[in-house]
Design an enzyme around this catalytic site. Structure first.
Site, PDB file in Angstrom:
ATOM      1  N   LYS A  69      10.055   1.409  86.441  1.00 57.51           N
ATOM      2  CA  LYS A  69      11.400   0.869  86.267  1.00 57.51           C
ATOM      3  C   LYS A  69      12.517   1.859  86.576  1.00 57.51           C
ATOM      4  O   LYS A  69      13.635   1.445  86.893  1.00 57.51           O
ATOM      5  CB  LYS A  69      11.556   0.320  84.839  1.00 57.51           C
ATOM      6  CG  LYS A  69      10.651  -0.871  84.562  1.00 57.51           C
ATOM      7  CD  LYS A  69      10.906  -1.473  83.211  1.00 57.51           C
ATOM      8  CE  LYS A  69      10.034  -2.707  83.000  1.00 57.51           C
ATOM      9  NZ  LYS A  69      10.361  -3.434  81.771  1.00 57.51           N
ATOM     10  N   ASP A 105      15.363  -7.591  81.414  1.00 52.47           N
ATOM     11  CA  ASP A 105      14.821  -7.204  80.104  1.00 52.47           C
ATOM     12  C   ASP A 105      15.934  -7.188  79.066  1.00 52.47           C
ATOM     13  O   ASP A 105      15.768  -7.645  77.931  1.00 52.47           O
ATOM     14  CB  ASP A 105      14.182  -5.814  80.166  1.00 52.47           C
ATOM     15  CG  ASP A 105      12.899  -5.779  80.957  1.00 52.47           C
ATOM     16  OD1 ASP A 105      12.194  -6.814  80.990  1.00 52.47           O
ATOM     17  OD2 ASP A 105      12.586  -4.736  81.538  1.00 52.47           O
ATOM     18  N   GLY A 128       9.692   4.775  71.684  1.00 51.94           N
ATOM     19  CA  GLY A 128       9.562   4.769  73.131  1.00 51.94           C
ATOM     20  C   GLY A 128      10.830   5.270  73.778  1.00 51.94           C
ATOM     21  O   GLY A 128      11.905   5.269  73.159  1.00 51.94           O
ATOM     22  N   SER A 129      10.733   5.711  75.040  1.00 49.92           N
ATOM     23  CA  SER A 129      11.926   6.229  75.721  1.00 49.92           C
ATOM     24  C   SER A 129      11.928   5.936  77.219  1.00 49.92           C
ATOM     25  O   SER A 129      12.671   6.561  77.969  1.00 49.92           O
ATOM     26  CB  SER A 129      12.040   7.745  75.506  1.00 49.92           C
ATOM     27  OG  SER A 129      10.905   8.425  76.025  1.00 49.92           O
ATOM     28  N   GLY A 130      11.102   4.987  77.665  1.00 47.71           N
ATOM     29  CA  GLY A 130      11.044   4.635  79.077  1.00 47.71           C
ATOM     30  C   GLY A 130      12.084   3.602  79.456  1.00 47.71           C
ATOM     31  O   GLY A 130      13.071   3.375  78.736  1.00 47.71           O
ATOM     32  N   GLY A 131      11.866   2.932  80.586  1.00 41.16           N
ATOM     33  CA  GLY A 131      12.828   1.973  81.085  1.00 41.16           C
ATOM     34  C   GLY A 131      13.064   0.803  80.151  1.00 41.16           C
ATOM     35  O   GLY A 131      14.199   0.364  79.956  1.00 41.16           O
ATOM     36  N   MET A 132      11.997   0.284  79.545  1.00 42.80           N
ATOM     37  CA  MET A 132      12.159  -0.837  78.616  1.00 42.80           C
ATOM     38  C   MET A 132      12.876  -0.384  77.352  1.00 42.80           C
ATOM     39  O   MET A 132      13.641  -1.153  76.753  1.00 42.80           O
ATOM     40  CB  MET A 132      10.786  -1.424  78.273  1.00 42.80           C
ATOM     41  CG  MET A 132      10.871  -2.714  77.494  1.00 42.80           C
ATOM     42  SD  MET A 132      11.601  -4.031  78.488  1.00 42.80           S
ATOM     43  CE  MET A 132      11.517  -5.406  77.363  1.00 42.80           C
TER      44      MET A 132
END
Length: 276
Positions: A69, A105, A128-132
Site C-alpha cells: 500500500k 479503506d 500496527g503501523s502499515g498502510g491500513m
C-alpha cells in the site's frame, strides 16, 4: 459470468497472500449487473512490473493489499486526496494509461465507526503501523478520537504515525498497571490472518479483550479471527475485517465501473463472498 472474450474489461488485486473475497464480491456484482467484466487476484513477484502491466495491458482497476500500500505510491501518476492525505493506496484506476491512486479503506473505517456509534471519548489501542494502520489512524483522528495509542514495534514507522495524528506511541503493549487495556482495541497487523505464521494467535492478550467495550479486527480472512471469536465469546461489540472488506470493495467497484449497485445487490454479493 460471461465467457471470456476480447471486449471483456479486467480488474485485478495485488496481495502477498491473496484471498477470494474480492474476486467473489466483484465478479458476483458483474454477473448481477450484466457487465462484461472479470476480476482476478494475483500475488506479484515484482510489484513494479505488475503495475507496468496494469498500465500497458489496459487493466481498468487494481486493488492493492498488504504489504504494497505504500510501495505502490512511486509507481502511479496521480494521488487522489483520499490516498495522498495518508500516503497509503488500496485502489488504482487506469484511465487510458494514467494511473490514479485512491484509498477506500479510510471510507470503510469511517463508516463502521459511525455505524456502531463508537463514542469518541473512548480510549483506543491501535496495533500496527502499515498502510491500513494509517487509514485507521486518520479515520479515528477525523472522527474526533483523541486518546489513542499506536502500538508498533517498528519505531521508524510507529512513532511518526502517532506524531502525525497527535497520538501516543508504544513499542509494546503497556504494562497492566500502565494502560495495557482500552475501551476499544483495534488490530491492524497480520496476526490472525489465514495462511500466516500467526493464524491461530490472538493479537491482543485476553485481559485487553476482557476490558474492552469494542473490539475491531481489520483482518478480513478468516471473517472469524481468533480475536473476533474471543470478543464475541466475551459479549463485546465486534467490528470485523469482513465488514471493512465489503465497504472498501464496494467503493472500489464504483470507482472502476461508475455504477453504484443497490443495497440488495451488495448484500447478495457479500453473502456470496462469505459463502466460500
Amino acid at each position: 459470468m460471461p465467457i471470456l472474450n476480447k471486449d471483456m474489461t479486467l480488474c485485478i488485486s495485488l496481495s502477498a497472500r491473496p484471498s477470494n473475497n474480492g474476486t467473489r464480491f466483484h465478479n458476483h456484482l458483474y454477473e448481477q449487473l450484466g457487465l462484461n467484466w472479470i476480476y482476478k487476484a494475483f500475488a506479484p513477484t515484482d510489484l513494479a512490473q505488475a503495475i507496468a502491466g496494469v498500465r500497458g495491458l489496459g487493466i481498468r482497476g487494481c486493488a492493492v493489499s498488504m504489504p504494497y500500500k505504500e510501495d505502490v505510491i512511486a509507481l502511479v501518476d496521480v494521488m487522489d486526496p483520499s490516498a495522498k492525505a495518508i500516503d497509503s493506496v488500496n485502489t488504482i484506476v487506469n484511465d487510458g494509461g494514467k494511473l490514479t491512486a485512491y484509498n477506500t479503506d479510510y471510507t470503510a473505517i469511517e463508516q463502521l465507526l459511525q455505524r456502531n456509534a463508537v463514542p469518541t471519548n473512548y480510549s483506543v489501542l491501535l496495533k500496527g503501523s502499515g498502510g491500513m494502520a494509517k487509514a485507521t489512524a486518520a479515520a479515528l483522528r477525523d472522527a474526533g478520537f483523541r486518546d489513542v495509542t499506536i502500538v508498533a514495534r517498528n519505531a521508524a514507522s510507529g512513532k511518526p504515525l502517532a506524531d502525525l495524528y497527535g497520538f501516543k506511541w508504544s513499542a509494546e503493549l503497556p504494562a497492566a498497571d500502565a494502560g495495557s487495556t482500552a475501551d476499544m482495541i483495534i488490530n491492524v497487523t497480520p496476526v490472525g490472518m489465514a495462511g500466516g505464521p500467526d493464524a491461530d494467535s490472538l493479537s491482543f492478550p485476553p485481559e485487553a479483550v476482557d476490558a474492552a467495550k469494542v473490539v475491531f479486527d481489520v483482518v478480513a480472512l478468516p471473517a472469524e479471527t481468533p480475536l473476533v471469536k474471543a470478543a464475541r465469546a466475551a459479549g463485546k461489540t465486534v467490528i470485523t475485517g469482513a465488514e471493512v472488506a465489503t465497504i472498501q470493495a464496494l467503493e472500489q467497484f464504483v470507482l472502476y465501473t461508475g455504477v453504484r449497485p443497490t443495497d440488495e445487490q451488495v448484500r447478495a454479493a457479500e453473502d456470496f463472498m462469505r459463502a466460500q
